[in-house]
Design a protein around this motif. Structure first.
Motif, PDB file in Angstrom:
ATOM      1  N   SER A   8       0.819  -1.208   0.000  1.00 12.73           N
ATOM      2  CA  SER A   8       0.000   0.000   0.000  1.00 12.73           C
ATOM      3  C   SER A   8       0.853   1.258   0.000  1.00 12.73           C
ATOM      4  N   GLU A   9       2.100   1.112   0.470  1.00 12.50           N
ATOM      5  CA  GLU A   9       2.977   2.281   0.489  1.00 12.50           C
ATOM      6  C   GLU A   9       3.561   2.502  -0.898  1.00 12.50           C
ATOM      7  N   ALA A  10       3.819   3.750  -1.204  1.00 10.67           N
ATOM      8  CA  ALA A  10       4.404   4.088  -2.498  1.00 10.67           C
ATOM      9  C   ALA A  10       5.849   3.587  -2.549  1.00 10.67           C
ATOM     10  N   LEU A  11       6.258   3.217  -3.742  1.00 12.35           N
ATOM     11  CA  LEU A  11       7.632   2.788  -3.972  1.00 12.35           C
ATOM     12  C   LEU A  11       8.363   3.924  -4.679  1.00 12.35           C
ATOM     13  N   ASN A  12       9.395   4.420  -4.035  1.00 10.08           N
ATOM     14  CA  ASN A  12      10.186   5.512  -4.611  1.00 10.08           C
ATOM     15  C   ASN A  12      11.545   4.971  -5.029  1.00 10.08           C
ATOM     16  N   ILE A  13      11.889   5.168  -6.304  1.00  8.98           N
ATOM     17  CA  ILE A  13      13.193   4.698  -6.768  1.00  8.98           C
ATOM     18  C   ILE A  13      13.842   5.750  -7.662  1.00  8.98           C
ATOM     19  N   GLN A  14      15.129   5.580  -7.867  1.00  6.95           N
ATOM     20  CA  GLN A  14      15.904   6.483  -8.704  1.00  6.95           C
ATOM     21  C   GLN A  14      15.828   6.030 -10.156  1.00  6.95           C
ATOM     22  N   GLU A  15      15.780   6.988 -11.030  1.00  5.92           N
ATOM     23  CA  GLU A  15      15.787   6.690 -12.464  1.00  5.92           C
ATOM     24  C   GLU A  15      16.952   5.769 -12.822  1.00  5.92           C
ATOM     25  N   GLY A  16      16.669   4.776 -13.661  1.00  2.23           N
ATOM     26  CA  GLY A  16      17.706   3.850 -14.090  1.00  2.23           C
ATOM     27  C   GLY A  16      17.744   2.564 -13.294  1.00  2.23           C
ATOM     28  N   LYS A  17      17.176   2.591 -12.083  1.00  2.00           N
ATOM     29  CA  LYS A  17      17.146   1.394 -11.248  1.00  2.00           C
ATOM     30  C   LYS A  17      15.992   0.483 -11.663  1.00  2.00           C
ATOM     31  N   THR A  18      16.006  -0.732 -11.117  1.00  2.00           N
ATOM     32  CA  THR A  18      14.913  -1.675 -11.366  1.00  2.00           C
ATOM     33  C   THR A  18      13.872  -1.566 -10.258  1.00  2.00           C
ATOM     34  N   ALA A  19      12.631  -1.387 -10.671  1.00  2.00           N
ATOM     35  CA  ALA A  19      11.510  -1.367  -9.722  1.00  2.00           C
ATOM     36  C   ALA A  19      10.928  -2.762  -9.636  1.00  2.00           C
ATOM     37  N   THR A  20      10.666  -3.228  -8.421  1.00  2.00           N
ATOM     38  CA  THR A  20      10.044  -4.537  -8.219  1.00  2.00           C
ATOM     39  C   THR A  20       8.815  -4.371  -7.356  1.00  2.00           C
ATOM     40  N   LEU A  21       7.679  -4.778  -7.907  1.00  2.00           N
ATOM     41  CA  LEU A  21       6.408  -4.683  -7.193  1.00  2.00           C
ATOM     42  C   LEU A  21       5.904  -6.102  -6.918  1.00  2.00           C
ATOM     43  N   THR A  22       5.233  -6.251  -5.778  1.00  2.00           N
ATOM     44  CA  THR A  22       4.816  -7.573  -5.316  1.00  2.00           C
ATOM     45  C   THR A  22       3.304  -7.684  -5.270  1.00  2.00           C
TER      46      THR A  22
END
Lengths: 113, 113
Positions: A8-22
């Protein structure tokens, strides 16, 4: 009871990185699972579908895995870009012949430059 | 194809009034779905049609809600009488066949005051 759980919490990542959602589910035996993207004020847009007999599916920078033992799907965006910022919804179709998708609450992804 | 077309985009109405939401699915799609989205409850399936026949209406909240699909190119969702708790974004979606992806419309934002 049947549940589909996404962070439920937002996922904050830096451009260029890999985002992983569950996406985790309980008390379902889905025939397939789908991932959608939703931007503010718009309807969900289909991204990928993975069936119960498939382990992994790829499309450009997107990858989905499906583990029916763990009852979990992971959604990856590689080389993320600010334009990938949106809410991502997982949805599954309970087995039993119904073409009926049940959606999770979604995870908001923010990719920062 | 213009996609799934919903009207109106926004509707503001007073409590007790009748509200009718409209949907035109993609030509050739056999299944049509009405969903409701709120912050609290996410995206909830209200009713599902296959070949113009209602298959599953277990998500319809109560008798105040009704849906019809008189032909393959048109569906309505009616709320009579409307209540403030019906305020939400209502989405229509269609799919070509079982196990395929959904195409969503842009939604109708309903506000009942």
């Amino acid at each position: 009871s049947q549940k589909i759980e996404q962070n439920s919490e937002a996922l904050n990542i830096q451009e260029g990185k890999t985002a992983t959602l569950t996406c985790n589910y309980t008390n379902y035996s889905p025939a397939y699972l789908q991932w959608y993207r939703q931007d503010p004020g718009r309807g969900p847009v289909f991204l990928l579908l993975i069936r119960e007999n498939e382990k992994e599916k790829r499309k450009e920078r997107l990858k989905v895995t499906f583990d029916t033992t763990l009852k979990q799907s992971l959604f990856h965006i590689t080389a993320s870009q600010p334009a990938d910022s949106a809410t991502y919804l997982c949805a599954l179709a309970p087995s039993g012949g119904y073409n009926k998708l049940i959606f999770g609450a979604g995870t908001r992804l923010a990719v920062h430059p | 194809d213009a996609g799934v077309i919903q009207s109106p985009r926004h509707e503001v109405t007073e409590m007790g009034q009748e509200v009718t939401l409209r949907c035109k699915p993609i030509s050739g799609h056999n299944s049509l779905f009405w969903y409701r989205q709120t912050m609290m409850r996410g995206l909830e399936l209200l009713i599902y049609f296959n070949n113009n026949v209602p298959i599953d209406d277990s998500g319809m909240p109560e008798d105040r809600f009704s849906a019809k699909m008189p032909n393959a190119s048109f569906s309505t969702l009616k709320i009579q009488p409307s209540e403030p708790r019906d305020s939400a974004v209502y989405f229509c979606a269609s799919s070509r066949d079982e196990g395929e992806s959904y195409t969503f419309g842009s939604g109708t934002r309903l506000t009942v005051v």
